[in-house]
Design a protein around this motif. Structure first.
Motif, PDB file in Angstrom:
ATOM      1  N   UNK A   1       0.999  -1.319  -0.050  1.00  0.00           N
ATOM      2  CA  UNK A   1       0.077  -0.043   0.139  1.00  0.00           C
ATOM      3  C   UNK A   1       0.644   1.129   0.195  1.00  0.00           C
ATOM      4  N   UNK A   2       1.807   1.294   0.727  1.00  0.00           N
ATOM      5  CA  UNK A   2       2.769   2.416   0.854  1.00  0.00           C
ATOM      6  C   UNK A   2       4.140   2.394   0.135  1.00  0.00           C
TER       7      UNK A   2
ATOM      8  N   UNK B   1      -6.686  -5.802  -7.133  1.00  0.00           N
ATOM      9  CA  UNK B   1      -6.293  -4.270  -7.494  1.00  0.00           C
ATOM     10  C   UNK B   1      -4.957  -4.257  -8.128  1.00  0.00           C
ATOM     11  N   UNK B   2      -4.010  -4.877  -7.676  1.00  0.00           N
ATOM     12  CA  UNK B   2      -2.640  -4.771  -8.040  1.00  0.00           C
ATOM     13  C   UNK B   2      -2.564  -5.238  -9.570  1.00  0.00           C
ATOM     14  N   UNK B   3      -3.607  -6.328  -9.713  1.00  0.00           N
ATOM     15  CA  UNK B   3      -3.786  -6.949 -11.229  1.00  0.00           C
ATOM     16  C   UNK B   3      -4.287  -5.834 -12.043  1.00  0.00           C
TER      17      UNK B   3
ATOM     18  N   UNK C   1      -5.082   1.296  -2.875  1.00  0.00           N
ATOM     19  CA  UNK C   1      -4.899  -0.198  -2.436  1.00  0.00           C
ATOM     20  C   UNK C   1      -5.058  -0.139  -0.995  1.00  0.00           C
ATOM     21  N   UNK C   2      -5.650   0.841  -0.281  1.00  0.00           N
ATOM     22  CA  UNK C   2      -6.030   0.622   1.138  1.00  0.00           C
ATOM     23  C   UNK C   2      -7.371  -0.220   0.991  1.00  0.00           C
ATOM     24  N   UNK C   3      -7.523  -0.744   2.459  1.00  0.00           N
ATOM     25  CA  UNK C   3      -8.743  -1.183   2.531  1.00  0.00           C
ATOM     26  C   UNK C   3      -9.933  -0.170   2.871  1.00  0.00           C
TER      27      UNK C   3
END
Length: 477
Positions: free
Chosen positions: A378-379, A404-406, A438-440
């Motif tokens: 995330x960071x 999300x990365x994909x 990317x954060x929840x």
């Protein structure tokens, strides 16, 4: 709420975030029943890769209008600063009692504020000696000291060097007389240049901060600032778009009095893209979300897009992997260890009183749902530009995050191979939004509520944060 907008367009999100860094995780339950002793005696050491120390010095000769950090007026030699130093020395000794807090070797140290150079040379020496007495510095690789050029002297630089400081960083912010006045920067440009020459004689590395995207700033003014900044000759510099929602109302009243209107976020994004091209042409390459490193003479920017020849090690403990931890000392200083985020007493008066009279520190603890194994994703990935897959415990990473990365890879903001993820030039434009994306959902909600609260603050003005949805030409007919 900020939404991803898939498609072949520069506008990958429907809004821009109004600020550019924050702590993770932000969720958790506030606990007021855990004492300083209970927390530090219960700290774990297994699974910790390295730790950094942060020291907060909450005094400034003058208060800058863009800054809302914990600080107050104070000048070198003031009795209140000496009293604070005595309390800080007590806290260092207090933490030194706990093997759990001191047995992991320290990799980086950062003195921030406020203005650490409001300390006298003798105070700098005493704090430095106390740190060496109580912490393992056998693996120290970076020691940074923030400065304000009016309070810098040869004697202080010598003291800083003698305790191990190898990097000095100061806030220049702008060369433009208008914005220096609006920011309440009282140092002269001549003092800025003189300080750089002084720092070169004492330290291996000098850097400084600049702000852009202020109300009414033109590209001509921005270009002049960049040109002057690159001519200073420092190895690195940090250039941030201004975060209007966390500046002070007097700054905005001054904007209004001069008829300066807030820039839209599209204007500020255009400045960011322009900045990167300007810096490359000037012999620099980006090394994180807002930092640039000067390349050796004749060397061209490398591939991948973000340089890996230089790294702010301290930042790897604030925006990095779950096993790089941070311990803060001083009032309002933050520690991040395991699943805990700890803030020392925000009130300087009670911080000093409790330490000098009771040998204790009031702390405020936020506990996350577990070890934040996903923090590197995330960071570190958006901010530093790459992610070493071997550093991530993927079995603890939720499937939603890998999805999300994909999607970010498919949208051209990231690229991936067997060993790592890397940010692309397109992705870098949106690095802060990528951290948010990317954060929840629980952390996104905290950020949304914080933004809404700040934007209700009376007297603050900001530009339109909406991104124009650019349609493919065939659809626009």
């Amino acid at each position: 709420m900020i939404n991803l907008m898939p498609g072949k367009t520069l506008m990958k999100f429907d809004r821009q975030l109004p600020f550019y860094n924050w702590l993770y995780p932000m969720k958790g339950q506030e606990l007021d029943t855990v004492t300083h002793d209970e927390f530090h005696s219960g700290m774990r050491t297994e699974g910790v890769r390295s730790r950094a120390l942060y020291f907060h010095i909450p005094f400034c000769d003058t208060i800058c209008t863009f800054c809302t950090l914990n600080r107050g007026l104070g000048s070198t030699g003031d009795e209140q600063i000496e009293t604070y130093v005595q309390a800080l020395l007590k806290e260092i000794a207090l933490k030194g009692r706990y093997a759990e807090a001191t047995s992991i070797p320290i990799r980086a140290i950062f003195f921030g504020g406020g203005t650490p150079t409001t300390l006298t040379a003798g105070q700098i020496t005493r704090i430095g000696q106390a740190v060496r007495d109580h912490f393992d510095l056998s693996q120290l690789q970076e020691f940074t000291f923030e400065a304000e050029v009016k309070s810098v002297t040869e004697e202080k630089c010598a003291a800083m060097r003698d305790i191990g400081v190898d990097k000095v960083r100061f806030g220049l912010q702008s060369f433009d007389p208008l914005y220096r006045e609006l920011f309440n920067i009282t140092a002269t440009i001549e003092q800025e240049y003189a300080a750089v020459e002084l720092f070169k004689r004492y330290f291996e590395h000098t850097s400084f901060d600049m702000i852009y995207g202020m109300h009414g700033q033109t590209f001509e003014q921005f270009s002049r600032d960049i040109e002057y900044a690159t001519s200073l000759g420092t190895p690195t510099m940090e250039l941030y778009p201004i975060s209007n929602v966390v500046t002070q109302a007097p700054l905005h009243r001054s904007y209004e009095a001069r008829g300066l209107k807030p820039l839209s976020f599209i204007d500020k994004m255009a400045m960011t893209i322009y900045l990167n091209q300007y810096m490359r042409a000037s012999g620099f390459q980006q090394h994180n979300g807002h930092g640039y490193v000067r390349l050796p003479q004749g060397q061209r920017p490398t591939t991948p897009f973000i340089s890996r020849d230089y790294l702010n090690l301290y930042n790897t403990h604030t925006w990095s992997y779950h096993d790089d931890e941070l311990i803060g000392l001083g009032n309002s200083a933050i520690s991040q260890v395991a699943n805990y985020t700890v803030m020392n007493d925000e009130n300087r008066v009670t911080y000093v009183k409790n330490l000098l009279e009771n040998d204790d520190v009031k702390i405020n603890i936020t506990v996350g749902d577990g070890i934040p194994y996903e923090r590197g994703v995330i960071l570190h990935l958006p901010y530093f530009g790459w992610l070493d897959k071997s550093r991530i415990a993927w079995e603890h990473i939720p499937g939603e995050l890998t999805d999300k990365l994909a999607l970010l890879v498919s949208e051209g903001m990231l690229e991936e191979d067997e060993k790592e993820f890397r940010i692309t030039e397109l992705g870098w434009v949106w690095y802060a939004n990528m951290m948010y994306y990317l954060s929840p959902a629980s952390d996104q909600k905290v950020l949304d509520e914080f933004t809404a609260l700040k934007r209700r603050t009376k007297g603050l003005t900001d530009g339109d944060d909406r991104m124009l949805p650019l349609l493919p030409m065939a659809s626009a007919r």
